[in-house]
Design a protein around this motif. Structure first.
Motif, mmCIF file in Angstrom:
data_model
loop_
_atom_site.group_PDB
_atom_site.id
_atom_site.type_symbol
_atom_site.label_atom_id
_atom_site.label_comp_id
_atom_site.label_asym_id
_atom_site.label_seq_id
_atom_site.Cartn_x
_atom_site.Cartn_y
_atom_site.Cartn_z
ATOM 1 N N PHE A 251 78.698 35.143 -24.137
ATOM 2 C CA PHE A 251 79.105 36.777 -24.320
ATOM 3 C C PHE A 251 78.292 37.379 -24.430
ATOM 4 N N LYS A 252 79.380 38.290 -23.550
ATOM 5 C CA LYS A 252 78.329 39.550 -22.994
ATOM 6 C C LYS A 252 79.530 40.089 -22.724
ATOM 7 N N ASN A 253 78.999 42.122 -23.175
ATOM 8 C CA ASN A 253 80.155 43.120 -22.480
ATOM 9 C C ASN A 253 79.421 43.015 -21.159
ATOM 10 N N VAL A 254 79.882 42.918 -19.943
ATOM 11 C CA VAL A 254 80.356 43.476 -19.000
ATOM 12 C C VAL A 254 80.929 44.183 -18.305
ATOM 13 N N THR A 255 81.140 44.663 -16.848
ATOM 14 C CA THR A 255 81.287 45.673 -16.843
ATOM 15 C C THR A 255 81.757 45.240 -15.503
ATOM 16 N N ILE A 256 82.355 45.116 -14.858
ATOM 17 C CA ILE A 256 83.233 44.324 -13.416
ATOM 18 C C ILE A 256 82.160 45.037 -12.362
ATOM 19 N N GLY A 257 82.791 46.531 -12.057
ATOM 20 C CA GLY A 257 81.693 46.833 -11.494
ATOM 21 C C GLY A 257 80.561 46.879 -11.372
ATOM 22 N N GLU A 258 79.688 46.742 -11.960
ATOM 23 C CA GLU A 258 78.686 46.093 -11.880
ATOM 24 C C GLU A 258 77.675 45.365 -11.364
ATOM 25 N N LEU A 259 79.280 44.455 -11.601
ATOM 26 C CA LEU A 259 78.444 43.081 -10.771
ATOM 27 C C LEU A 259 78.541 42.767 -9.290
ATOM 28 N N THR A 260 77.336 42.028 -8.939
ATOM 29 C CA THR A 260 77.127 42.173 -7.702
ATOM 30 C C THR A 260 77.357 40.717 -6.846
ATOM 31 N N LEU A 261 78.877 40.257 -6.015
ATOM 32 C CA LEU A 261 79.684 39.490 -5.933
ATOM 33 C C LEU A 261 78.765 39.085 -4.104
#
Length: 179
Positions: free
Chosen positions: A121-131
């Motif tokens: 359970f965490k608020n994560v910004t999609i744009g900050e993810l490294t895929l």
């Protein structure tokens, strides 16, 4: 070469094998599934790479993968989360949900895995993810009720893990339903 602990049906380690051999022989092994959920009840889903050997271009958990030789469940889950979508967490941030045994076959493989399922359970910004390009084509947030519709409708765009999804959705209904 990726080595996996092979297990008996109860989850006890009985040896080590290379991943392709495990899948060819149908040996039991462990995998981790992690579902990242924000405070709006939205789940990060990942779309598997088009180059994946199984279920290419299909949506699934936020991160998932095999536990390597010697991994604890939590070590494997943390590693997969970091490798696939770039989220680093402490052990106590992941909430163990359940363990599910799944078996299936296709023309290439026999899969027998014990899935260890976690929630984050965490608020994560999609744009900050490294895929991880070779694993993940894209990610998106999906409201848990929309995800439930995808599962119930047997949507062909998602990987079939009905029992795992049902357990995740039970928890999310308890947490987010206001009625």
């Amino acid at each position: 070469m990726e080595l996996l602990d092979i297990l008996d049906e109860k989850g006890n380690k009985i040896g080590i094998k290379e991943r392709d051999e495990v899948h060819k022989d149908g040996d039991w092994h462990k995998v981790a599934f992690i579902f990242v959920v924000n405070d709006k009840g939205e789940i990060i889903l990942q779309k598997r790479s088009k180059d994946k050997g199984s279920n290419p271009n299909k949506w699934t958990a936020s991160a998932s993968g095999h536990l390597a030789v010697g991994d604890t469940n939590i070590q494997g889950a943390r590693r997969e989360l970091e490798e696939e979508i770039g989220i680093t967490v402490k052990e106590d941030e992941l909430e163990y949900l359940c363990t599910v045994k799944e078996q299936w076959c296709d023309e290439k493989r026999k899969i027998s895995h014990i899935a260890i399922v976690y929630l984050l359970f965490k608020n994560v910004t999609i744009g900050e993810l490294t895929l991880q390009e070779e694993e993940v084509a894209e990610v998106k947030y999906v409201n848990y009720k929309d995800f439930e519709k995808m599962v119930q409708e047997k949507n062909e765009d998602i990987v079939k893990h009905d029992e795992i999804y049902a357990e995740v959705l039970k928890v999310l209904h308890k947490k987010f339903d206001l009625s």
